[in-house]
Design an enzyme around this catalytic site. Structure first.
Site, short mmCIF file in Angstrom:
data_model
loop_
_atom_site.label_atom_id
_atom_site.label_comp_id
_atom_site.label_asym_id
_atom_site.label_seq_id
_atom_site.Cartn_x
_atom_site.Cartn_y
_atom_site.Cartn_z
N PHE A 31 -28.55 -13.85 48.33
CA PHE A 31 -27.76 -13.45 49.50
C PHE A 31 -28.62 -12.75 50.55
O PHE A 31 -29.34 -11.81 50.22
CB PHE A 31 -26.67 -12.46 49.08
CG PHE A 31 -25.61 -13.04 48.19
CD1 PHE A 31 -24.45 -13.58 48.74
CD2 PHE A 31 -25.76 -13.04 46.81
CE1 PHE A 31 -23.47 -14.12 47.92
CE2 PHE A 31 -24.78 -13.56 45.98
CZ PHE A 31 -23.63 -14.11 46.53
N ASP A 32 -28.48 -13.18 51.79
CA ASP A 32 -28.91 -12.35 52.89
C ASP A 32 -28.03 -11.09 52.91
O ASP A 32 -26.94 -11.09 52.32
CB ASP A 32 -28.76 -13.13 54.21
CG ASP A 32 -28.97 -12.24 55.42
OD1 ASP A 32 -30.04 -11.60 55.50
OD2 ASP A 32 -28.07 -12.16 56.27
N VAL A 33 -28.48 -10.05 53.58
CA VAL A 33 -27.78 -8.76 53.53
C VAL A 33 -26.99 -8.47 54.81
O VAL A 33 -25.76 -8.36 54.80
CB VAL A 33 -28.79 -7.62 53.23
CG1 VAL A 33 -28.12 -6.25 53.40
CG2 VAL A 33 -29.35 -7.80 51.83
#
Lengths: 221, 221
Positions: B10-12
């Site tokens: 996941f990107d944040v």
């Protein structure tokens, strides 16, 4: 002003030519959306040139510009037709140049003068030809020759190699903050043409000079 | 769905956490400007990360974020104080995560789960710690380890090396179009979390899946 400069190198889009002169045609094709199209198109054009450089998927700026236009129209939920895209792309070959350009170039005539642009020659050459400015330029330098977009160091190196000078001999002009910081980082002397009254970029790469328009350059004669 | 995936990455910022939760504090400090600050800050933060990667002047994302905030306030002609900057930077360590995150992570518990962000650990680690989500993640991967921002291929390679998997084993999620196209270009499988209902980027790198929010991932269980 310490050492005299030997060459004046101009960015093209936003610096010599007004990219927002597309507004008139955009407004004609999409009433009440001309301004929004112009802003969204330019912003996406810059983003796509950065992204394609970063992810290693270079295509010429003419393609980037076309892709950005399509995205901008979709983002604004406007009806996209190939004819409208062709019409707007055509305007990009006939952008207005800023009113002071002729006069400033005329007075700088004894120095080497070049343009250096992310634009590919298929868009850059017709634009400059129709403007009547072509005679002032010793070189029309495009990043497309090496397929490395500004603001990479490699792009400015290409300009320098083409000029055959040292970095400190070059004064580079752009109205784009990202272009000025890139050129400064590379080692050019820089004049930021701050046409929109924006703050200096917070990148620790401040321009050597800041002018409201190109007439400020006359002090470098 | 062809081959099963082994890891969810996941990107944040924008994907798990809402960067625009800074609006509340921004509005408190600068009444009637909260929304504009939030938008300008995020846009400049992205631009500065791209530009520093392009011109080779890397600094950690915490510095990029601080510089972008200062620029955004100046651009909006607001009064800049060190105290206000410190207060807003503090909020960046306490961003809200999106409401569906807990539930989705809980149901994905048997796969390798990681975050991969442009954020440096000084901002990423406290954010994830205070959110209560830390226990779900096998790795917190930051580009700061190699000082190469997304969307460069080198950045995604760093994530892949850390995971110890093959590209096609990884499903990468981001709400950022530029991040999805970068990951796709590198060879990850991609799910674009299109929270804002935007068009697909015109970069010939379409995502494998598109969801309105993270609940769409449940079909990859």
């Amino acid at each position: 002003m310490t050492q005299p400069i030997k060459a004046l190198v101009f960015d093209v889009y936003g610096t010599l030519f007004d990219v927002h002169s597309v507004k008139v045609k955009a407004e004609e094709l999409y009433p009440e959306h001309g301004e929004a199209i112009s802003q969204a198109w330019r912003q996406k054009q810059l983003e796509y040139s950065f992204l394609r450089q970063l992810n290693g998927q270079y295509v010429p700026f003419s393609q980037v510009t076309r892709d950005a236009l399509r995205y901008a129209l979709l983002q604004l939920k406007l009806h996209v037709t190939e004819e409208n895209i062709a019409d707007l792309m055509e305007v990009y070959l006939k952008l207005d140049h800023y009113p002071e350009v002729d006069d400033v170039l005329q007075q700088m005539g004894d120095k080497q003068i070049a343009v250096f642009s992310n634009g590919s020659h298929d868009m850059l050459d017709p634009l400059i030809e129709q403007s009547g400015l072509a005679g002032w330029f010793d070189q029309i330098i495009s990043v497309d020759d090496i397929k490395q977009y500004k603001p990479t160091p490699a792009s400015y190196m290409h300009a320098l190699n083409t000029l055959g000078l040292k970095r400190e001999d070059v004064l580079f002009m752009s109205s784009n903050g990202w272009d000025i910081t890139g050129a400064k980082s590379f080692g050019f002397r820089t004049a930021w043409i701050n046409r929109s009254g924006l703050p200096v970029e917070e990148l620790n790469l401040d321009p050597d000079s800041i002018y409201d328009d190109l007439t400020g350059l006359l002090e470098w004669k």
